[in-house]
Design a protein around this motif. Structure first.
Motif, PDB file in Angstrom:
ATOM      1  N   PRO A  77      -9.115 -12.837 -12.790  1.00 11.23           N
ATOM      2  CA  PRO A  77      -8.243 -13.467 -11.874  1.00 11.23           C
ATOM      3  C   PRO A  77      -8.503 -12.118 -10.968  1.00 11.23           C
ATOM      4  O   PRO A  77      -7.628 -12.611  -9.901  1.00 11.23           O
ATOM      5  CB  PRO A  77      -6.866 -13.159 -12.981  1.00 11.23           C
ATOM      6  N   TRP A  78      -8.708 -11.385 -10.844  1.00 10.75           N
ATOM      7  CA  TRP A  78      -8.957 -10.486  -9.760  1.00 10.75           C
ATOM      8  C   TRP A  78      -9.478 -11.079  -7.959  1.00 10.75           C
ATOM      9  O   TRP A  78     -10.495 -11.875  -8.352  1.00 10.75           O
ATOM     10  CB  TRP A  78      -9.623  -8.736 -10.266  1.00 10.75           C
ATOM     11  N   LYS A  79      -8.649  -9.884  -6.889  1.00  6.10           N
ATOM     12  CA  LYS A  79      -9.203 -10.568  -5.698  1.00  6.10           C
ATOM     13  C   LYS A  79      -9.444  -8.822  -5.232  1.00  6.10           C
ATOM     14  O   LYS A  79      -8.230  -8.525  -5.475  1.00  6.10           O
ATOM     15  CB  LYS A  79      -8.184 -11.833  -5.310  1.00  6.10           C
ATOM     16  N   PHE A  80      -9.944  -9.139  -4.535  1.00  5.47           N
ATOM     17  CA  PHE A  80     -10.038  -7.590  -3.590  1.00  5.47           C
ATOM     18  C   PHE A  80     -10.451  -7.367  -2.371  1.00  5.47           C
ATOM     19  O   PHE A  80     -10.691  -8.522  -0.975  1.00  5.47           O
ATOM     20  CB  PHE A  80     -11.350  -7.196  -3.936  1.00  5.47           C
ATOM     21  N   ILE A  81      -9.228  -6.838  -1.248  1.00  8.48           N
ATOM     22  CA  ILE A  81      -8.627  -7.230  -0.057  1.00  8.48           C
ATOM     23  C   ILE A  81      -9.060  -5.933   0.329  1.00  8.48           C
ATOM     24  O   ILE A  81      -8.485  -4.557  -0.221  1.00  8.48           O
ATOM     25  CB  ILE A  81      -7.019  -7.490   0.905  1.00  8.48           C
ATOM     26  N   VAL A  82     -10.294  -5.562   0.958  1.00 12.04           N
ATOM     27  CA  VAL A  82     -10.525  -4.655   1.483  1.00 12.04           C
ATOM     28  C   VAL A  82     -10.345  -3.989   2.888  1.00 12.04           C
ATOM     29  O   VAL A  82     -10.231  -4.829   4.230  1.00 12.04           O
ATOM     30  CB  VAL A  82     -11.774  -4.505   1.898  1.00 12.04           C
ATOM     31  N   VAL A  83      -9.669  -3.183   3.140  1.00  8.75           N
ATOM     32  CA  VAL A  83      -8.794  -3.270   4.059  1.00  8.75           C
ATOM     33  C   VAL A  83      -9.190  -1.576   4.861  1.00  8.75           C
ATOM     34  O   VAL A  83      -9.223  -0.460   4.592  1.00  8.75           O
ATOM     35  CB  VAL A  83      -7.484  -2.629   3.655  1.00  8.75           C
ATOM     36  N   SER A  84     -10.343  -2.207   5.342  1.00  7.99           N
ATOM     37  CA  SER A  84     -11.207  -1.615   6.548  1.00  7.99           C
ATOM     38  C   SER A  84     -10.361  -0.765   8.073  1.00  7.99           C
ATOM     39  O   SER A  84     -10.656   0.910   8.649  1.00  7.99           O
ATOM     40  CB  SER A  84     -12.210  -1.162   6.818  1.00  7.99           C
ATOM     41  N   ASP A  85      -9.859  -1.491   8.415  1.00  6.13           N
ATOM     42  CA  ASP A  85      -9.126  -1.939   9.768  1.00  6.13           C
ATOM     43  C   ASP A  85      -8.451  -1.069   9.673  1.00  6.13           C
ATOM     44  O   ASP A  85      -7.014  -1.067   9.160  1.00  6.13           O
ATOM     45  CB  ASP A  85      -8.843  -2.933   9.773  1.00  6.13           C
ATOM     46  N   LYS A  86      -8.466   0.108  11.179  1.00  2.00           N
ATOM     47  CA  LYS A  86      -7.323   1.041  11.163  1.00  2.00           C
ATOM     48  C   LYS A  86      -5.968   1.326  11.504  1.00  2.00           C
ATOM     49  O   LYS A  86      -5.310   1.728  10.181  1.00  2.00           O
ATOM     50  CB  LYS A  86      -8.137   2.188  12.462  1.00  2.00           C
ATOM     51  N   HIS A  87      -5.831  -0.219  12.219  1.00  6.08           N
ATOM     52  CA  HIS A  87      -4.100  -0.604  12.549  1.00  6.08           C
ATOM     53  C   HIS A  87      -3.821  -1.213  10.730  1.00  6.08           C
ATOM     54  O   HIS A  87      -2.225  -0.781  10.928  1.00  6.08           O
ATOM     55  CB  HIS A  87      -3.884  -1.480  13.363  1.00  6.08           C
ATOM     56  N   LEU A  88      -4.309  -1.945  10.779  1.00 11.72           N
ATOM     57  CA  LEU A  88      -3.637  -2.635   8.933  1.00 11.72           C
ATOM     58  C   LEU A  88      -3.538  -1.461   7.875  1.00 11.72           C
ATOM     59  O   LEU A  88      -2.865  -1.390   7.301  1.00 11.72           O
ATOM     60  CB  LEU A  88      -4.899  -3.612   8.382  1.00 11.72           C
ATOM     61  N   LEU A  89      -4.511  -0.880   7.843  1.00 14.11           N
ATOM     62  CA  LEU A  89      -4.549   0.481   6.519  1.00 14.11           C
ATOM     63  C   LEU A  89      -3.149   1.564   7.046  1.00 14.11           C
ATOM     64  O   LEU A  89      -2.691   2.146   5.743  1.00 14.11           O
ATOM     65  CB  LEU A  89      -5.893   1.532   6.451  1.00 14.11           C
ATOM     66  N   GLU A  90      -3.055   1.794   8.144  1.00 13.64           N
ATOM     67  CA  GLU A  90      -1.733   2.657   8.705  1.00 13.64           C
ATOM     68  C   GLU A  90      -1.190   1.462   8.577  1.00 13.64           C
ATOM     69  O   GLU A  90      -0.021   2.948   8.113  1.00 13.64           O
ATOM     70  CB  GLU A  90      -2.474   2.579   9.732  1.00 13.64           C
ATOM     71  N   MET A  91      -0.534   0.417   8.676  1.00  9.52           N
ATOM     72  CA  MET A  91       0.515  -0.231   8.187  1.00  9.52           C
ATOM     73  C   MET A  91       0.831  -0.213   6.512  1.00  9.52           C
ATOM     74  O   MET A  91       2.026   0.060   6.285  1.00  9.52           O
ATOM     75  CB  MET A  91       0.169  -1.795   8.543  1.00  9.52           C
ATOM     76  N   VAL A  92      -0.650  -0.069   6.423  1.00  7.54           N
ATOM     77  CA  VAL A  92      -0.422  -0.499   4.411  1.00  7.54           C
ATOM     78  C   VAL A  92       0.756   0.834   3.642  1.00  7.54           C
ATOM     79  O   VAL A  92       1.244   1.568   2.838  1.00  7.54           O
ATOM     80  CB  VAL A  92      -1.347  -0.944   4.162  1.00  7.54           C
ATOM     81  N   ARG A  93      -0.320   1.681   4.677  1.00  5.92           N
ATOM     82  CA  ARG A  93       0.058   3.265   4.030  1.00  5.92           C
ATOM     83  C   ARG A  93       1.712   3.727   4.586  1.00  5.92           C
ATOM     84  O   ARG A  93       2.570   4.428   3.682  1.00  5.92           O
ATOM     85  CB  ARG A  93      -0.827   3.944   5.156  1.00  5.92           C
ATOM     86  N   LYS A  94       1.898   2.908   5.879  1.00 10.13           N
ATOM     87  CA  LYS A  94       3.432   3.728   6.044  1.00 10.13           C
ATOM     88  C   LYS A  94       4.630   2.514   5.658  1.00 10.13           C
ATOM     89  O   LYS A  94       5.411   3.196   4.704  1.00 10.13           O
ATOM     90  CB  LYS A  94       3.701   3.003   7.620  1.00 10.13           C
ATOM     91  N   VAL A  95       4.294   1.688   4.298  1.00 13.82           N
ATOM     92  CA  VAL A  95       4.720   1.317   3.381  1.00 13.82           C
ATOM     93  C   VAL A  95       4.934   1.339   2.332  1.00 13.82           C
ATOM     94  O   VAL A  95       4.931   0.879   1.051  1.00 13.82           O
ATOM     95  CB  VAL A  95       4.953  -0.288   3.612  1.00 13.82           C
ATOM     96  N   SER A  96       3.822   2.332   1.831  1.00 15.14           N
ATOM     97  CA  SER A  96       2.973   2.756   0.224  1.00 15.14           C
ATOM     98  C   SER A  96       3.710   4.017   0.041  1.00 15.14           C
ATOM     99  O   SER A  96       2.817   5.103   0.477  1.00 15.14           O
ATOM    100  CB  SER A  96       1.645   2.476   0.672  1.00 15.14           C
ATOM    101  N   PRO A  97       4.869   4.418  -0.116  1.00 15.97           N
ATOM    102  CA  PRO A  97       5.258   6.099  -0.500  1.00 15.97           C
ATOM    103  C   PRO A  97       4.113   6.692  -0.844  1.00 15.97           C
ATOM    104  O   PRO A  97       4.110   8.371  -1.123  1.00 15.97           O
ATOM    105  CB  PRO A  97       6.226   5.557  -1.511  1.00 15.97           C
TER     106      PRO A  97
END
Lengths: 108, 181
Positions: free
Chosen positions: B44-64
């Motif tokens: 059932p898995w799907k893998f989203i590789v987040v290497s884009d700096k801005h996207l990763l930064e956004m993900v980090r900000k919403v991930s305590p």
């Protein structure tokens, strides 16, 4: 808090980032292990202590800088040494109490 | 690398070097992930590789729980519709989560064998992450794996002794072990 992006955030951007952290942490704390609550609060304290670096209208606060260093060093105790984590928070609170008294006297 | 060496040497890394993870290594890690066991072979898995700096930064900000400055994130999601279609309620509610967890363990061990550090993050806002990464309905973010070249070697945390968690034949019956605590 180190920023992954190359551009240093402005004070407002950094403040917004802290606000996002607090909101997402609030939701997380409902379902997460209870000890993550104090951990998030300490992490928030660490982030807030860094605010003067981004909001240049604020004066640098050496005490908060010192506290941030302690928090960043000790906060991960929560993962493997809960008693040590509690002691670290007690020590931080004690430092705050002393500093509060000092600042209070200074204002008189 | 011996599998036991990887299992015992892997740590949750929370300090990283700024170097990017090469694409070849990412592919190897994803390949290891897709060879994990899967209940009913639902995969059932799907893998989203987040290497884009801005996207990763956004993900980090919403991930305590995203601690440190890892240069790469892989969000492991489960396809709940597929899991339900093939595996019913069990597939949707249990197997899909277990499958993703097993895939993540493969990723962690593969990454370690490739000289990378990892940390599994569950403390992220699923609503915010879904919005940022444009994840459609029916696809559920399960675990975020952050990766990078480690800038620290964390001290091994304690483990509960085997004698306290392993039983022989019946629950509560002593499992004789010569392993040290």
């Amino acid at each position: 808090m180190k920023n992954l992006s190359v551009k240093k955030p402005t004070g407002n951007e950094y403040l917004f980032e802290i606000a996002v952290f607090l909101a997402t942490s609030a939701r997380g704390c409902i379902d997460e292990p209870p000890l993550y609550g104090p951990f998030r609060l300490l992490d928030a304290l660490s982030k807030l202590a860094e605010l003067p670096e981004y909001a240049t209208s604020l004066k640098p606060d050496p005490f908060l800088k010192e506290i941030k260093a302690i928090v960043d060093e000790k906060k991960f105790l929560v993962m493997y040494d809960v008693e040590g984590f509690k002691r670290a928070i007690d020590e931080i609170v004690e430092k705050f109490a002393k500093e509060l008294k000092r600042r209070s006297l200074e204002r008189k | 690398m011996d599998v036991f060496e990887a299992i015992k040497g892997r740590r949750s890394v929370r300090r990283y070097k700024p170097d990017a993870v090469p694409k070849e290594l990412i592919e190897k890690i994803l390949d290891a992930a897709r060879w994990a066991p899967s209940g009913g072979n639902i995969q059932p898995w799907k893998f989203i590789v987040v290497s884009d700096k801005h996207l990763l930064e956004m993900v980090r900000k919403v991930s305590p729980g995203y601690l440190g400055e890892a240069t790469l994130g892989i969000l492991v999601c489960s396809d709940k519709e597929k899991a339900y279609r093939i595996g019913g309620v069990l597939g949707r509610d249990y197997l899909s989560v277990a499958d993703c967890a097993m895939a993540v363990e493969n990723m962690l061990l593969a990454a370690y064998a490739l000289g990378l550090g990892t940390c599994v993050v569950k403390s992220f806002s699923r609503i915010a992450v879904k919005e940022i990464l444009e994840i459609p309905e029916g696809i559920e973010p399960e675990l975020l794996v952050i990766l990078g070249y480690p800038a620290q070697t964390p001290t091994p945390p304690s483990r509960i002794p085997l004698k306290e968690i392993a039983y022989l034949n019946k629950y509560g019956q002593n499992f004789p072990t010569s392993l040290e605590e």
